[in-house]
Design a protein around this motif. Sequence first.
Motif, PDB file in Angstrom:
ATOM      1  N   GLN A  53       0.848  -1.191   0.000  1.00  0.00           N
ATOM      2  CA  GLN A  53       0.000   0.000   0.000  1.00  0.00           C
ATOM      3  C   GLN A  53       0.884   1.241   0.000  1.00  0.00           C
ATOM      4  OE1 GLN A  53      -1.306   1.432   3.610  1.00  0.00           O
ATOM      5  NE2 GLN A  53      -3.101   2.520   2.877  1.00  0.00           N
ATOM      6  N   LEU A  54       0.651   2.100  -0.953  1.00  0.00           N
ATOM      7  CA  LEU A  54       1.345   3.388  -0.989  1.00  0.00           C
ATOM      8  C   LEU A  54       0.489   4.413  -0.268  1.00  0.00           C
ATOM      9  CD1 LEU A  54       3.619   5.257  -2.095  1.00  0.00           C
ATOM     10  CD2 LEU A  54       2.191   5.592  -4.118  1.00  0.00           C
ATOM     11  N   SER A  55       1.003   4.941   0.847  1.00  0.00           N
ATOM     12  CA  SER A  55       0.302   6.005   1.562  1.00  0.00           C
ATOM     13  C   SER A  55       1.017   7.324   1.293  1.00  0.00           C
ATOM     14  CB  SER A  55       0.247   5.696   3.061  1.00  0.00           C
ATOM     15  OG  SER A  55       1.539   5.747   3.620  1.00  0.00           O
ATOM     16  N   ASP A  56       0.662   8.361   2.016  1.00  0.00           N
ATOM     17  CA  ASP A  56       1.281   9.668   1.778  1.00  0.00           C
ATOM     18  C   ASP A  56       2.768   9.666   2.108  1.00  0.00           C
ATOM     19  OD1 ASP A  56      -1.046  10.925   0.887  1.00  0.00           O
ATOM     20  OD2 ASP A  56      -1.730  11.254   2.949  1.00  0.00           O
ATOM     21  N   THR A  57       3.180   8.808   3.056  1.00  0.00           N
ATOM     22  CA  THR A  57       4.565   8.882   3.527  1.00  0.00           C
ATOM     23  C   THR A  57       5.302   7.559   3.491  1.00  0.00           C
ATOM     24  OG1 THR A  57       3.791   8.507   5.790  1.00  0.00           O
ATOM     25  CG2 THR A  57       4.034  10.806   5.093  1.00  0.00           C
ATOM     26  N   ALA A  58       4.668   6.463   3.083  1.00  0.00           N
ATOM     27  CA  ALA A  58       5.339   5.167   3.189  1.00  0.00           C
ATOM     28  C   ALA A  58       4.746   4.142   2.242  1.00  0.00           C
ATOM     29  CB  ALA A  58       5.227   4.641   4.635  1.00  0.00           C
ATOM     30  N   LEU A  59       5.521   3.065   2.036  1.00  0.00           N
ATOM     31  CA  LEU A  59       5.026   1.850   1.402  1.00  0.00           C
ATOM     32  C   LEU A  59       4.812   0.830   2.513  1.00  0.00           C
ATOM     33  CD1 LEU A  59       7.060   1.271  -1.879  1.00  0.00           C
ATOM     34  CD2 LEU A  59       4.589   1.306  -1.673  1.00  0.00           C
ATOM     35  N   VAL A  60       3.584   0.371   2.700  1.00  0.00           N
ATOM     36  CA  VAL A  60       3.261  -0.524   3.812  1.00  0.00           C
ATOM     37  C   VAL A  60       2.882  -1.894   3.250  1.00  0.00           C
ATOM     38  CG1 VAL A  60       1.785  -0.882   5.829  1.00  0.00           C
ATOM     39  CG2 VAL A  60       2.403   1.453   5.133  1.00  0.00           C
ATOM     40  N   PRO A  61       3.591  -2.975   3.644  1.00  0.00           N
ATOM     41  CA  PRO A  61       3.198  -4.315   3.209  1.00  0.00           C
ATOM     42  C   PRO A  61       2.028  -4.839   4.030  1.00  0.00           C
ATOM     43  CG  PRO A  61       5.207  -4.438   4.500  1.00  0.00           C
ATOM     44  CD  PRO A  61       4.833  -2.984   4.434  1.00  0.00           C
ATOM     45  N   VAL A  62       1.039  -5.413   3.353  1.00  0.00           N
ATOM     46  CA  VAL A  62      -0.106  -6.058   4.013  1.00  0.00           C
ATOM     47  C   VAL A  62      -0.073  -7.527   3.619  1.00  0.00           C
ATOM     48  CG1 VAL A  62      -2.609  -6.084   4.281  1.00  0.00           C
ATOM     49  CG2 VAL A  62      -1.437  -3.912   3.875  1.00  0.00           C
ATOM     50  N   SER A  63       0.076  -8.399   4.606  1.00  0.00           N
ATOM     51  CA  SER A  63       0.273  -9.820   4.342  1.00  0.00           C
ATOM     52  C   SER A  63      -0.963 -10.617   4.721  1.00  0.00           C
ATOM     53  CB  SER A  63       1.484 -10.325   5.135  1.00  0.00           C
ATOM     54  OG  SER A  63       1.704 -11.681   4.889  1.00  0.00           O
ATOM     55  N   TYR A  64      -1.323 -11.597   3.896  1.00  0.00           N
ATOM     56  CA  TYR A  64      -2.462 -12.469   4.156  1.00  0.00           C
ATOM     57  C   TYR A  64      -1.943 -13.892   4.368  1.00  0.00           C
ATOM     58  CZ  TYR A  64      -5.538  -8.724   2.576  1.00  0.00           C
ATOM     59  OH  TYR A  64      -6.199  -7.530   2.450  1.00  0.00           O
ATOM     60  N   LEU A  65      -2.196 -14.443   5.548  1.00  0.00           N
ATOM     61  CA  LEU A  65      -1.721 -15.776   5.899  1.00  0.00           C
ATOM     62  C   LEU A  65      -2.906 -16.718   6.086  1.00  0.00           C
ATOM     63  CD1 LEU A  65       0.955 -14.847   8.609  1.00  0.00           C
ATOM     64  CD2 LEU A  65       1.279 -15.045   6.164  1.00  0.00           C
ATOM     65  N   VAL A  66      -2.749 -17.961   5.654  1.00  0.00           N
ATOM     66  CA  VAL A  66      -3.748 -19.003   5.900  1.00  0.00           C
ATOM     67  C   VAL A  66      -3.286 -19.796   7.125  1.00  0.00           C
ATOM     68  CG1 VAL A  66      -4.811 -21.109   5.012  1.00  0.00           C
ATOM     69  CG2 VAL A  66      -4.419 -19.168   3.495  1.00  0.00           C
ATOM     70  N   GLY A 146      10.366  -0.579   4.588  1.00  0.00           N
ATOM     71  CA  GLY A 146      10.022  -0.368   5.995  1.00  0.00           C
ATOM     72  C   GLY A 146       9.542   1.041   6.195  1.00  0.00           C
ATOM     73  N   HIS A 147       9.201   1.365   7.411  1.00  0.00           N
ATOM     74  CA  HIS A 147       8.677   2.701   7.716  1.00  0.00           C
ATOM     75  C   HIS A 147       9.439   3.230   8.909  1.00  0.00           C
ATOM     76  CE1 HIS A 147       6.026   6.053   8.026  1.00  0.00           C
ATOM     77  NE2 HIS A 147       5.576   5.695   9.226  1.00  0.00           N
ATOM     78  N   ARG A 148      10.389   4.136   8.675  1.00  0.00           N
ATOM     79  CA  ARG A 148      11.178   4.706   9.759  1.00  0.00           C
ATOM     80  C   ARG A 148      11.005   6.218   9.763  1.00  0.00           C
ATOM     81  NH1 ARG A 148      15.021   1.008  11.543  1.00  0.00           N
ATOM     82  NH2 ARG A 148      15.466  -0.718  10.124  1.00  0.00           N
ATOM     83  N   GLY A 149      10.455   6.705  10.833  1.00  0.00           N
ATOM     84  CA  GLY A 149      10.336   8.152  10.977  1.00  0.00           C
ATOM     85  C   GLY A 149       9.613   8.825   9.839  1.00  0.00           C
ATOM     86  N   GLY A 150       8.675   8.120   9.226  1.00  0.00           N
ATOM     87  CA  GLY A 150       7.871   8.746   8.187  1.00  0.00           C
ATOM     88  C   GLY A 150       8.453   8.612   6.800  1.00  0.00           C
ATOM     89  N   ARG A 151       9.700   8.069   6.653  1.00  0.00           N
ATOM     90  CA  ARG A 151      10.280   7.924   5.317  1.00  0.00           C
ATOM     91  C   ARG A 151      10.414   6.460   4.977  1.00  0.00           C
ATOM     92  NH1 ARG A 151      15.291  11.756   6.385  1.00  0.00           N
ATOM     93  NH2 ARG A 151      15.791   9.863   7.508  1.00  0.00           N
ATOM     94  N   GLY A 152      10.129   6.096   3.734  1.00  0.00           N
ATOM     95  CA  GLY A 152      10.289   4.716   3.298  1.00  0.00           C
ATOM     96  C   GLY A 152      11.744   4.435   2.997  1.00  0.00           C
ATOM     97  N   SER A 153      12.318   3.387   3.566  1.00  0.00           N
ATOM     98  CA  SER A 153      13.702   3.041   3.302  1.00  0.00           C
ATOM     99  C   SER A 153      13.756   1.630   2.755  1.00  0.00           C
ATOM    100  CB  SER A 153      14.531   3.136   4.589  1.00  0.00           C
ATOM    101  OG  SER A 153      14.024   2.279   5.577  1.00  0.00           O
TER     102      SER A 153
END
Length: 518
Positions: A53-66, A146-153
């Motif tokens: 997911q691309l938000s205003d300040t980061a790329l966030v992974p969303v994982s789906y597990l069975v 990852g999401h560190r201090g509002g910046r994607g690294s």
Amino acid sequence: QGENLLYCFEVAPAQPALTQVTQCRTEGSTRGLAAVPRLALDVMACEVLRVLQLSDTALVPVSYLVPRKSVQDFHEDLFPDCAGTLPATRAQAWWAGDNQQVGRVSLHPARRPTETFCSPIIACTPKQVANASPTEPDADQSVSMGHRGGRGSSYSSPSSPPSLSASTGPSSGFVSSPSQKSLQSILGPSSRFRHTQGRVLHRDTHLTNLRGLSLTTPGECDGFCANHQRVALPLLSAGGQIAILELSKPGRLPDAAVPTIQNGTAVVDLSWDPFDPRRLAVAGEDAKIRLWRIPEGGLQETLREPEAVLQGHTEKIYSIRFHPLASDLLVSSSYDMTVRIWELSSGRETLCLRGHTDQIFSLAWSPDGKKLATVSKDGRLRLYEPRRSPLPQQEGPGPEGSRGARLVWVCGGDYLLVSGFDSRSERRISLYRAQALAEGPLSVLGLDVAPSTLLPFYDEDTGVVFLTGKGDTRVFLYEVTPEPPYFLECNSFTSNEPHKGFVFLPKTACEVREVEFA
């Protein structure tokens, strides 16, 4: 885009074609979404889908597990072979008619392909070839944000090959940081009972060859009623006949007529006394309530004389309910827009509750027996305390429309769950705080579009509510919680044929050794 809800559906070629699996509330608004290729999934953790997911300040992974009991084995049923990364043909061959398919490769970490493809447009330099060696992150290793201090690294995965051992942890390459959310907080809360399975018991337990059933009982009635010993079924024949069937004698009923109760007038509602399994209260179209006593061992001959007749309502009765705590107390609602409480030991009316301006769809005693809630056609919920006043102590906005509604107390009697319709005839359920009806619903959940009112049954022990309507084939299950999101979806149950009625037996009938809870 701009929303913070992510829905996951299962698609099937048969009905229901779309089934919602889960609903995820993300931290920030979505500006874009991308699915990670299957070759990058952490298959040993049973990860079947990963979305960025691309938000205003980061790329966030969303994982789906069975969920699987073993995460040390590769589950081939979850991970069939997928399309590889080598092209099947070249551009000139495709123009010439070549239709070869991309070769499929295994997702098993030990059987991953090592071949790579370099585009002929840019020549492959020795340095690029060296970068593609197996010592660098492979196709099965991912580069995540990852999401560190509002910046994607960006973070590159460890260079060691993946291990089949579960002790090494996920090889997904997620960055661990103080702000990294757990999977639970990413996917949102889920019910402890989400894997509940409804199953039809063996045919030996069925009562079959039912004949001449009345399917025209009002919407305010469940259609029939049961206790732990027997079932009462209204019949279509004249005189308001009611069949009494013993649950201890399952099987095919005889073709000949069975002994019945001759109520004398059409049945509008009926209910077993919770403390006396032989006493049945029946409300009739003639505004009277008749009390019938079933002989020990069941009905052997036609019953024509009731034990008592309660008179007081001036018009047809809607519904009747026994008090959950006190013996010999019954409440009834009627077209005369009154709710009356009866003391059965004396056969007289003890209180008449007023304040309704239109048809009363449903009424329910609170679990502690102190309060009585009603929902009516005028779109209002009312809360009475009969020992204090015959007038409502509280009022609040109920479901829209005039097609019917039901209500049930949940969460220890602190909340009210109301099923009804919206202005577009969508069936939905609403949750109210019993101490603050005027504030309106805390949460509203739309389910589907269907003509019949959803009948709710609440299991106090698990907090699970069962919802279905006459003529439906599906029973919805939700765990109800006093905290957001309030409704947690569980596995629904689907029957082969539409049901004409649906009632629940007392908990003492459950086979606890089979972990049966309803």
